[in-house]
Design a protein around this motif. Sequence first.
Motif, PDB file in Angstrom:
ATOM      1  N   ASN A   1      -3.523   7.591   9.708  1.00 23.02           N
ATOM      2  CA  ASN A   1      -2.734   6.219   9.173  1.00 23.02           C
ATOM      3  C   ASN A   1      -1.857   5.774  10.333  1.00 23.02           C
ATOM      4  OD1 ASN A   1      -0.666   4.448   8.729  1.00 23.02           O
ATOM      5  ND2 ASN A   1      -1.870   4.226   6.629  1.00 23.02           N
TER       6      ASN A   1
ATOM      7  N   ILE B   1       0.961   5.377   0.465  1.00 20.64           N
ATOM      8  CA  ILE B   1      -0.287   6.337   1.626  1.00 20.64           C
ATOM      9  C   ILE B   1       0.674   7.691   1.417  1.00 20.64           C
ATOM     10  CG2 ILE B   1      -0.168   7.726   3.841  1.00 20.64           C
ATOM     11  CD1 ILE B   1      -0.494   3.687   4.646  1.00 20.64           C
TER      12      ILE B   1
ATOM     13  N   LYS C   1      -3.440   5.080  -1.218  1.00 17.29           N
ATOM     14  CA  LYS C   1      -4.426   5.998   0.358  1.00 17.29           C
ATOM     15  C   LYS C   1      -4.029   7.346   0.156  1.00 17.29           C
ATOM     16  CE  LYS C   1      -6.379   1.548   0.784  1.00 17.29           C
ATOM     17  NZ  LYS C   1      -7.624   1.301   0.343  1.00 17.29           N
TER      18      LYS C   1
ATOM     19  N   GLN D   1      -3.954   9.747   2.423  1.00 17.56           N
ATOM     20  CA  GLN D   1      -4.190   9.764   4.566  1.00 17.56           C
ATOM     21  C   GLN D   1      -2.982  10.432   4.966  1.00 17.56           C
ATOM     22  OE1 GLN D   1      -3.710   5.488   5.021  1.00 17.56           O
ATOM     23  NE2 GLN D   1      -6.316   5.971   5.675  1.00 17.56           N
TER      24      GLN D   1
ATOM     25  N   ILE E   1       0.827  -1.312   0.281  1.00 16.76           N
ATOM     26  CA  ILE E   1      -0.034  -0.131  -0.036  1.00 16.76           C
ATOM     27  C   ILE E   1       0.624   1.232   0.298  1.00 16.76           C
ATOM     28  CG2 ILE E   1      -1.612   1.346   1.390  1.00 16.76           C
ATOM     29  CD1 ILE E   1      -2.517  -1.073   2.931  1.00 16.76           C
TER      30      ILE E   1
END
Length: 570
Positions: A433, A355, A375, A377, A353
Motif C-alpha cells: 500500500n 491496513i 487489508k 498489506q 479501510i
Amino acid sequence: MGKAAVAVRKDEGFKFCANEPSILGEPWVAMYSTSEPVPFDKSHFEKAMLYIIREPNINSTAILRADILSEQNYEVSKEHKLLDSKETTFELNDPDAKMINIDDMTLRHVPLSDSLELVTKHEAVRRIIPRNPYKDALMNQTCLVMNSTKYDDTSLIIYKPHINKEDLCPFYIPHVDAVAILLHEKTLSVHYIPFEDDSSDTTATVEKTKNEDDEVSTTPVNVRPHKEQLFDESERVVRTAYRLLQTSFKHSKGIMQGYEKKVNHDQVVDKVKFQDRYTNLKKKYSKFLVESWVESTDPKKHVFEDIGIAAFLIELWIKIYGEDYKTKMQFRDLGCGNGVLCYILIQEGINGIGIDARQRKSWAIYPQGVKNCLKEQVIIPSILLRPHPEVRKRMPHIQHNGGIFPVKVAHEYIAPATIIYSSQDLLKSPQVNIAEYPKDTFIIGNHSDELTCWIPLLGYPFMVIPCCSHNLAGQRVRYNNTKRTSKMKNSTYAGLVDHVENIATKVGWTVEKEMLRIPSTRNAALIGYENESLGEFPTKTVYESLIEEGGADGWIQNTMALTKRNPRGH
C-alpha cells in the motif's frame, strides 16, 4: 443519642465521632473529623470543593461526570444579594438509561443551626451521570457552598439529592438524606442527615449486581435502621463518610501546595459529547467484542480503549465536517492491528479501510462487510518510490524513481538469499500500500509503531496516537522532549510525542493535542486537519524533513521484513 464512639486513625489523624451532636444542629449527625488543625485555609478548601462539585468522579469510580443544570452566586452578607445566575440545558438522548426524578430541578434546602450564622455563597443543581447508566440511575442533586457571617474561616459544603426515600438512592452516593463537609476553626468534618425510618425492619439487605465494567452496584432492598440507632464504622455509609473527609483534606491541601493538573483533557472535543458517544458505543459493541475475543491480549483493555478512540474520532469528525460527515470523508487506519476500531467505525456507517502488515485472528469474527475492509498489506509511502516532483514535471511519463531494494531472507530449507525489489515492482504489488488515497481521506494512526512519524508527511488530515518510538527508516530510536513547558516528563514517550508534533508543524499542519480518556498510559493524540499545502503533497518541506530526519534508507527493507514477524500487541 448515645455517647460518642471515638476512634482516631493515626495514619491520617481522622477520628470517628458518629452519634455526637453535630454543630450543624438537628437532625445532623457528626461522622468524622480531623483531630489536628488543618494546614489549609478557607480559600483552598472552597477551590477544591468547587472542583469536586464539577468532577464528582473524584469521589466515586462509578460516576462518569456531572452536568451543571443551574448555578447562582451570592454576596456573603446579611443582605444576601444575588450576583449572577446561569442555567444550562442538557439533552437526554438515551431512552434505556435509568433515571430518578430528573425533571426535579428545584433547589433543595436543609435545616441548619443558627449558631454559625451561615448564608449561601454558591448554589447549584447538578445531574450526576453514572459510568453505567443502564445499571445505576441518573439523578439530580443540590450542591451548596455556605459561609458564615460570624466566623471568617468557616465554610460549609452541602450535597442534597433530589430523592425522598433511601430505597431510591443510587449505589454511587451515600444513602442519607444530606451530606455536609464543614471547615470550622481549622477542623474539617463530615456530617449526615439520615433518612427518616419508614420501615419496621431493623436491618437492611442489599442486592449486588455486576455491570459490564466489573463495577459492583449495590441496590438497597430495605432501608437502613432508624437514625436514632447508632452508626457503626463497619457500615458502608460510614466508610463513605471517611473517604469524603479523606478526599476533601487531600485536595484542599493540594490546592494549598500549588498543585496543578498534569494532564488537561477535553481540549479538542467537548467532554459531554465524547462521554455520551462513548456510553452509546459501549452499549452497542462491548459485549460482543469482549465475549468473542480470540487474541491473547486483555480484551477489556483493548475493547474499551478502541471504543473510546472511536467515540473521540466520531465527535472530532462532526466538529470538522459537520453532522453529515459520513458523506464528506472516509478513513484509512494504518496499522489497524486487531481491527476493533475499524469494526466499530464501519458498523457506525463510516466508510474506511484498515491496513496492517499481518492479518489478525480477530478479523475472522467480524461481519463480511467489515472483513472486506481489512487489508493485509505493508505500507511504503509513495515518496520513496515515485520520482521527485521536479522530475515528474519535466518527464510526466516517468512513474517510478528506478530504485532497487535488496532484502535478505532466510528459510529453513534453503540457504540465505537476497530478494531484489524495484520501485516499479512495489508500485504495482497488491501486497504493498503506497499511501495514495482519495482527497477526502482522514488517516488514523492508533499506536501505529513504525508508521507514527510518517503519518504527518503523507498529506492527509490525521490523528496519530504515538506508541513505540521509531524513525523514518523504521529503526528504534529515542527522541528528547525539547519543550521545556511540557508537563509530560522527559521520557521516551514524551520525546516521541514532541518529535511527531515537530514533524507535523514543519510540513504545515496546525497541530492540536488531546490526552484521550482511554485506559492507556500512551494516550496523547496529535491531530492535524488544517494545512495550506493540503492537496499538494509531497511538498518541498516534506523532502527537507526526510533529509533532516536522516533519510528513510532501510524503510522498505524493514517494512518487507514485517511480513516475516508475528504481530505485536499493545
